[in-house]
Design a protein around this motif. Sequence first.
Motif, PDB file in Angstrom:
ATOM      1  N   LEU A 164       5.292  -7.580  -2.049  1.00  0.00           N
ATOM      2  CA  LEU A 164       4.460  -8.590  -2.457  1.00  0.00           C
ATOM      3  C   LEU A 164       3.213  -8.506  -2.383  1.00  0.00           C
ATOM      4  CD1 LEU A 164       6.368 -11.621  -0.930  1.00  0.00           C
ATOM      5  CD2 LEU A 164       6.437 -11.078  -3.485  1.00  0.00           C
ATOM      6  N   TYR A 165       2.366  -8.894  -3.264  1.00  0.00           N
ATOM      7  CA  TYR A 165       0.642  -8.700  -3.154  1.00  0.00           C
ATOM      8  C   TYR A 165       0.227  -9.805  -2.164  1.00  0.00           C
ATOM      9  CZ  TYR A 165      -4.184  -8.277  -3.782  1.00  0.00           C
ATOM     10  OH  TYR A 165      -5.423  -8.318  -3.424  1.00  0.00           O
ATOM     11  N   ARG A 224      -5.407  -0.007   4.203  1.00  0.00           N
ATOM     12  CA  ARG A 224      -5.682  -0.683   2.828  1.00  0.00           C
ATOM     13  C   ARG A 224      -6.650  -1.325   2.413  1.00  0.00           C
ATOM     14  NH1 ARG A 224      -1.387  -4.982   0.846  1.00  0.00           N
ATOM     15  NH2 ARG A 224      -2.987  -6.299   1.201  1.00  0.00           N
ATOM     16  N   MET A 280       0.033  -2.647  -9.693  1.00  0.00           N
ATOM     17  CA  MET A 280      -0.294  -3.974  -9.373  1.00  0.00           C
ATOM     18  C   MET A 280       0.589  -4.972 -10.091  1.00  0.00           C
ATOM     19  SD  MET A 280      -2.375  -4.105  -7.108  1.00  0.00           S
ATOM     20  CE  MET A 280      -3.229  -5.588  -6.968  1.00  0.00           C
ATOM     21  N   GLN A 333      -4.508  -2.036  -3.850  1.00  0.00           N
ATOM     22  CA  GLN A 333      -3.244  -1.633  -3.222  1.00  0.00           C
ATOM     23  C   GLN A 333      -3.267  -0.444  -3.033  1.00  0.00           C
ATOM     24  OE1 GLN A 333      -0.895  -3.524  -2.188  1.00  0.00           O
ATOM     25  NE2 GLN A 333      -1.498  -5.433  -2.761  1.00  0.00           N
ATOM     26  N   TYR A 348       4.048  -5.260  -6.598  1.00  0.00           N
ATOM     27  CA  TYR A 348       3.212  -4.064  -6.385  1.00  0.00           C
ATOM     28  C   TYR A 348       4.539  -2.966  -6.322  1.00  0.00           C
ATOM     29  CZ  TYR A 348       0.882  -0.600  -3.837  1.00  0.00           C
ATOM     30  OH  TYR A 348       0.482   0.660  -3.254  1.00  0.00           O
TER      31      TYR A 348
END
Lengths: 114, 112
Positions: A95-96, B93, A50, B98, A31
């Motif tokens: 980091l996602y 969030r 993303m 995101q 991300y």
Amino acid sequence: EAQVTQNPRYLITVTGKKLTVTCSQNMNHEYMSWYRQDPGLGLRQIYYSMNVEVTDKGDVPEGYKVSRKEKRNFPLILESPSPNQTSLYFCASSLYREGSGELFFGEGSRLTVL
Amino acid sequence: GENVEQHPSTLSVQEGDSAVIKCTYSDSASNYFPWYKQELGKRPQLIIDIRSNVGEKKDQRIAVTLNKTAKHFSLHITETQPEDSAVYFCAARLGGYQKVTFGTGTKLQVIP
């Protein structure tokens, strides 16, 4: 050293002159995102990504473009800058993680459009 | 979309006192709430975060509380020190996305 690097850090330009602010991270983060910071308005998200070739608009995307051709790079493009784009810009990566995900910010790029 | 409101915009406390900053959010789907500290001329850095399935989290002198029903969360700093002086941002969030929405910031001044 894990870091997010932005360039240039300071830039003065004139209305209409295309410019690109580069952002690179060495943490293999999926991300990445761009924010602008203005007094009294906090941090507002411009675009985020993303993963490679996946980008989406944030809250204030007008006048900006981005691309994500490589995982580590996420440049911000101002095709025809205007004075209202004078601001402090931050790139960030993470980091996602569902339900978490610390944002690591670059040092910021202060842009002045005359 | 998500809207995050943060109060107060400025806060002055005496060294050793406690400071509380409050945020409200609008979208009940938000599930992650971080707090960032930005010292003068520097980048924001995460100081503490909380997930929506937790009501409170502590880390030494800082703590965050979350009330999902009321859709608000707060940052608590105890025994404040001059080095706590900074701008603090809350954020929310949306789960699975995101898109991160920040509050407008609180400038905290700790008076020695």
